[in-house]
Scaffold this active site. Structure first.
Site, mmCIF file in Angstrom:
data_model
loop_
_atom_site.group_PDB
_atom_site.id
_atom_site.type_symbol
_atom_site.label_atom_id
_atom_site.label_comp_id
_atom_site.label_asym_id
_atom_site.label_seq_id
_atom_site.Cartn_x
_atom_site.Cartn_y
_atom_site.Cartn_z
ATOM 1 N N GLY A 10 16.056 13.027 36.620
ATOM 2 C CA GLY A 10 16.600 13.857 35.703
ATOM 3 C C GLY A 10 16.527 13.429 34.050
ATOM 4 O O GLY A 10 17.017 12.339 34.110
ATOM 5 N N GLY A 12 16.711 15.010 31.171
ATOM 6 C CA GLY A 12 17.161 15.903 30.165
ATOM 7 C C GLY A 12 18.034 15.292 29.187
ATOM 8 O O GLY A 12 17.679 14.081 28.622
ATOM 9 N N ILE A 14 21.265 13.946 29.344
ATOM 10 C CA ILE A 14 22.013 12.848 29.604
ATOM 11 C C ILE A 14 20.978 11.628 30.079
ATOM 12 O O ILE A 14 21.096 10.767 29.678
ATOM 13 C CB ILE A 14 23.010 13.234 30.841
ATOM 14 C CG1 ILE A 14 24.128 14.347 30.415
ATOM 15 C CG2 ILE A 14 23.581 11.999 31.299
ATOM 16 C CD1 ILE A 14 24.948 14.566 31.330
ATOM 17 N N ASP A 34 11.266 13.266 36.212
ATOM 18 C CA ASP A 34 11.793 14.570 36.112
ATOM 19 C C ASP A 34 10.656 15.388 36.744
ATOM 20 O O ASP A 34 9.349 14.896 36.947
ATOM 21 C CB ASP A 34 12.062 14.988 34.631
ATOM 22 C CG ASP A 34 12.855 16.310 34.301
ATOM 23 O OD1 ASP A 34 13.970 16.016 33.564
ATOM 24 O OD2 ASP A 34 12.480 17.346 34.487
ATOM 25 N N ASN A 96 21.315 23.768 42.699
ATOM 26 C CA ASN A 96 21.509 22.263 42.688
ATOM 27 C C ASN A 96 21.482 21.674 44.035
ATOM 28 O O ASN A 96 21.190 20.669 43.919
ATOM 29 C CB ASN A 96 22.545 22.026 41.552
ATOM 30 C CG ASN A 96 22.503 22.232 40.311
ATOM 31 O OD1 ASN A 96 20.992 22.317 40.069
ATOM 32 N ND2 ASN A 96 23.463 22.395 39.507
ATOM 33 N N ILE A 119 25.784 12.636 38.690
ATOM 34 C CA ILE A 119 26.513 13.117 37.453
ATOM 35 C C ILE A 119 26.297 14.935 37.627
ATOM 36 O O ILE A 119 27.009 15.557 37.100
ATOM 37 C CB ILE A 119 25.863 12.869 36.343
ATOM 38 C CG1 ILE A 119 25.925 11.198 36.070
ATOM 39 C CG2 ILE A 119 26.219 13.584 34.978
ATOM 40 C CD1 ILE A 119 25.379 10.704 34.562
ATOM 41 N N ARG A 152 37.989 11.133 27.527
ATOM 42 C CA ARG A 152 38.454 12.289 26.651
ATOM 43 C C ARG A 152 40.096 12.223 26.401
ATOM 44 O O ARG A 152 40.428 12.365 25.229
ATOM 45 C CB ARG A 152 38.120 13.652 27.348
ATOM 46 C CG ARG A 152 36.822 13.936 27.140
ATOM 47 C CD ARG A 152 36.303 15.031 27.773
ATOM 48 N NE ARG A 152 34.876 15.302 27.524
ATOM 49 C CZ ARG A 152 33.930 16.212 28.400
ATOM 50 N NH1 ARG A 152 34.414 16.616 29.596
ATOM 51 N NH2 ARG A 152 32.814 16.238 27.930
ATOM 52 N N HIS A 176 36.530 17.092 39.000
ATOM 53 C CA HIS A 176 36.048 17.216 37.568
ATOM 54 C C HIS A 176 36.895 18.303 36.693
ATOM 55 O O HIS A 176 36.798 19.322 37.223
ATOM 56 C CB HIS A 176 34.532 17.060 37.338
ATOM 57 C CG HIS A 176 34.098 16.833 36.039
ATOM 58 N ND1 HIS A 176 34.663 16.360 35.235
ATOM 59 C CD2 HIS A 176 32.922 17.641 35.482
ATOM 60 C CE1 HIS A 176 33.866 16.416 33.876
ATOM 61 N NE2 HIS A 176 32.774 17.187 34.483
#
Ligand code: TXD
Length: 319
Positions: A10, A12, A14, A34, A96, A119, A152, A176
């Site tokens: 992937g 993209g 990230i 990808d 997914n 992820i 965070r 998450h």
């Protein structure tokens, strides 16, 4: 000595940021994989050219052929689609899940010795599906969420206490986002637990509760501000911290979605817990004693993950 090889499945937002960090931190060579044809090649070329200015010598390769990930030491998986308007949670899960199947088979065939960090959302269910589809050892497949959630939390606490982010540690458990379970008693400023800091008059319970709430909704806050897509800088940094601990055998203690077989009363599933990551992958699940509130919060998280696993099983009979 050969450089480490890091495959990014992937490429993209990230995936591209991960490749940049791999170069800047000189962690190794990166393969950007990808299903989109030209994009990973374009990103790899752009990033390699940034290396000329930054002074790193990593080989960066874009590809749509799984054969190119052969021999990867680490695979970081962000492949998938985000939820679009009108799409139900099950629609997203179905898509997914199919992506995890393809990725799992690709990794199994070409990089079975890799340490795999997932992820893709919904995280706890996708990392479980990826392990099942790839058949890789359970201690070599792990999910990234807790490092981001605690990053965070740490930022907001550092702002509240007006101290360096470096000195703030935060302890989070569970799934998450919405169902994450912060444990304030184990979250500190240079070793001083949050409840003590409240007693010292540095903050109030109400303010800490508001920070916890903001952390839980941290992903949504960024999605709302960006207007298109979701967070990628902090998620990429978080996964790199996990990869770094593995590649350098640092044995960092990080909150990750890890396979549980009995710990925390869970069996045969992935959920966010503190683990030690070293050269053997997930080397230890650290079991701490939870208070009643944290225990109840963790159970809500576990139930939510189980519900998603049941939905996955209904969508794919091989699970
Ligand atoms: O804490 C966390 N775990 C997260 C998770 C924090 C932030 C974002 N989180 C999730 O990461 C997010 O919900 C997504 O599921 C992933 C990746 O996020 P990103 O922002 O990088 O998404 P992009 O830019 O849409 O990139 C996904 C890429 C895109 O280029 C697709 O073409 C590709 O995945 N894709 C595939 N690659 C390989 N193989 C298959 N089958 C495939 N399908 C799509």
């Amino acid at each position: 000595m050969a450089r480490n090889k890091i495959a990014l499945i992937g490429s993209g937002m990230i995936g591209g940021t991960l490749a940049h960090l791999v170069g800047l931190k000189e962690l190794g060579d990166a393969v950007l994989f990808d299903i989109a044809e030209g994009m990973p090649k374009g990103k790899a070329l752009d990033l390699a050219q940034s290396g000329t200015v930054e002074g790193f010598d990593a080989v960066l390769k874009g590809t749509s052929d799984y054969a190119d990930i052969a021999g990867a030491d680490v695979c970081i998986v962000t492949a998938g689609v985000p939820r679009k308007p009108g799409m139900s949670r099950d629609d997203l899960l179905g898509i997914n899940l199919k992506v995890m199947k393809a990725v799992g088979e690709g990794i199994k065939q070409h990089a079975p010795d890799a340490f795999v960090i997932c992820i893709t959302n919904p995280l706890d269910a996708m990392v479980w599906a990826l392990q099942q589809f790839s058949g890789l050892p359970k201690n070599k497949v792990v999910g990234m969420a807790g490092v981001l959630d605690s990053a965070r939390f740490r930022l907001f606490l550092a702002e509240e206490f007006d101290v360096s982010v470096e000195d703030v540690t935060a302890f989070v458990l569970g799934g998450h986002g919405d169902t994450m379970v912060p444990v304030p008693a184990y979250s500190t400023v240079a070793g001083i637990p949050i409840p003590d800091l409240i007693r010292m008059g540095w903050s109030t319970q109400e303010k800490i509760d508001a920070i916890v709430d903001r952390t839980r909704k941290g992903g949504g806050e960024i999605v709302g501000l960006l207007g298109n897509g979701s967070a990628y800088y902090a998620p990429a940094s978080s996964a790199i911290a996990m990869a770094d601990s593995y590649l350098k055998d640092k044995r960092r203690l990080l909150p990750c979605a890890a396979w549980l077989d009995g710990q925390y009363g869970c069996d045969g599933m992935y959920v966010g817990v503190p683990v030690i990551i070293g050269e053997g992958g997930v080397e230890k699940v650290v079991e701490i004693e939870l208070g009643d509130e944290a225990k109840a919060g963790f159970q809500v998280s576990v139930d939510a993950v189980k519900e998603l696993m049941t939905a996955c099983k209904a969508l794919d009979g091989s699970l």
